[in-house]
Scaffold this motif. Sequence first.
Motif, mmCIF file in Angstrom:
data_model
loop_
_atom_site.group_PDB
_atom_site.id
_atom_site.type_symbol
_atom_site.label_atom_id
_atom_site.label_comp_id
_atom_site.label_asym_id
_atom_site.label_seq_id
_atom_site.Cartn_x
_atom_site.Cartn_y
_atom_site.Cartn_z
ATOM 1 N N ARG A 32 0.840 -1.181 0.000
ATOM 2 C CA ARG A 32 0.000 0.000 0.000
ATOM 3 C C ARG A 32 0.882 1.240 0.000
ATOM 4 N NH1 ARG A 32 -4.793 -0.667 -1.680
ATOM 5 N NH2 ARG A 32 -5.342 1.316 -0.677
ATOM 6 N N GLU A 86 0.283 4.231 1.077
ATOM 7 C CA GLU A 86 0.267 4.958 2.345
ATOM 8 C C GLU A 86 1.224 4.337 3.357
ATOM 9 O OE1 GLU A 86 -3.593 4.835 4.120
ATOM 10 O OE2 GLU A 86 -3.963 2.771 3.483
ATOM 11 N N GLU A 87 1.405 3.007 3.313
ATOM 12 C CA GLU A 87 2.335 2.347 4.221
ATOM 13 C C GLU A 87 3.781 2.693 3.868
ATOM 14 O OE1 GLU A 87 1.361 -1.723 3.768
ATOM 15 O OE2 GLU A 87 -0.353 -1.665 5.138
ATOM 16 N N VAL A 126 4.812 5.435 2.287
ATOM 17 C CA VAL A 126 5.044 6.842 2.645
ATOM 18 C C VAL A 126 5.297 6.967 4.150
ATOM 19 C CG1 VAL A 126 3.957 9.124 2.804
ATOM 20 C CG2 VAL A 126 3.770 7.792 0.693
ATOM 21 N N ALA A 127 4.548 6.223 4.952
ATOM 22 C CA ALA A 127 4.763 6.247 6.397
ATOM 23 C C ALA A 127 6.163 5.735 6.748
ATOM 24 C CB ALA A 127 3.700 5.399 7.102
ATOM 25 N N SER A 145 4.996 13.232 1.021
ATOM 26 C CA SER A 145 3.547 13.071 0.893
ATOM 27 C C SER A 145 3.179 12.798 -0.564
ATOM 28 C CB SER A 145 2.802 14.315 1.406
ATOM 29 O OG SER A 145 3.164 15.460 0.648
ATOM 30 N N GLU A 149 -2.708 11.191 -3.623
ATOM 31 C CA GLU A 149 -3.624 10.048 -3.535
ATOM 32 C C GLU A 149 -2.847 8.839 -3.008
ATOM 33 O OE1 GLU A 149 -5.582 9.356 -7.217
ATOM 34 O OE2 GLU A 149 -6.420 11.381 -7.344
ATOM 35 N N GLN A 150 -2.897 8.628 -1.703
ATOM 36 C CA GLN A 150 -2.122 7.559 -1.086
ATOM 37 C C GLN A 150 -2.870 6.236 -1.035
ATOM 38 O OE1 GLN A 150 -0.166 8.401 2.605
ATOM 39 N NE2 GLN A 150 0.257 10.529 2.082
ATOM 40 N N ASP A 151 -4.173 6.269 -1.257
ATOM 41 C CA ASP A 151 -4.980 5.058 -1.125
ATOM 42 C C ASP A 151 -4.923 4.243 -2.411
ATOM 43 O OD1 ASP A 151 -6.685 3.134 -0.203
ATOM 44 O OD2 ASP A 151 -8.516 4.295 -0.570
ATOM 45 N N GLN A 152 -3.795 3.603 -2.626
ATOM 46 C CA GLN A 152 -3.633 2.784 -3.828
ATOM 47 C C GLN A 152 -2.616 1.677 -3.580
ATOM 48 O OE1 GLN A 152 -1.086 4.573 -7.056
ATOM 49 N NE2 GLN A 152 -1.582 6.481 -5.979
#
Length: 245
Positions: free
Chosen positions: A143, A145-146, A148-149, A192, A195-198
Amino acid sequence: MQYQLIQNFLQLPGIIGFSLIPLDQDDSLGQAYSVGFPAGNAPEQQSLLLKGIQQIISTTPASLEFCLFQLGPHQLELHKVESGAVLLVLSEGPLPSDYPKAVSELVQFIKADYSALVESIRGIRAEAVDTLSEPLTQVQTARLEEVVAAMNSLNLVTSRYLGPQLVANHWRTFQKAPWLSNFCIDADGTVSVLEQDQQLSPEQLAEIRLWTQRFHQRCTRIIRDYDALVEQTLPAHYRQLLFGR
């Protein structure tokens, strides 16, 4: 000995890389031996920089052995050496107190055994190519978002030693692949994406890992024991995402 000399020099805080540029060819700047620079940013790969160096050399007195220039946030030093070559050193930010001694030792070695240092540079560059290809051998999906975190967690560790501005500059330096332009690097180093939800494809994850490894290699040259620091402080699942191990 020359291999360790190069590694010690590149690990000095602020050093980005250096080049040996022969001056005894018909095209005096047609060949250079560079180490430490990000991929695609070595002097021999930048024609305008080479032309500028050529103009500097042609217009300075023969007795002048050292020149220092400011190129944006970078410092560029030119040292004339007896072997018919110029040593170019690119740095960023303040240099440590032991830098003059280190660059003097490098210049003296070039004068004593130019060919040996060239061979060592070639060997180090070959090893770097092999290392950077490793993350591409085993990739999976993740993911965004993971990931990027994980990158921002790595930034928190690194900013304590480099400061956020240098962290941001280092990420931007290696942001080469077109798809990576979707990532925004703020002035404080925060990463950042709009659109991180991918779900990332294996190819996209491989590009991020290659980007991260180049960032990591730059920091390793500046921060003593950076590898151990990341190993101890970055959570294991984040290391797996960013480095594949």
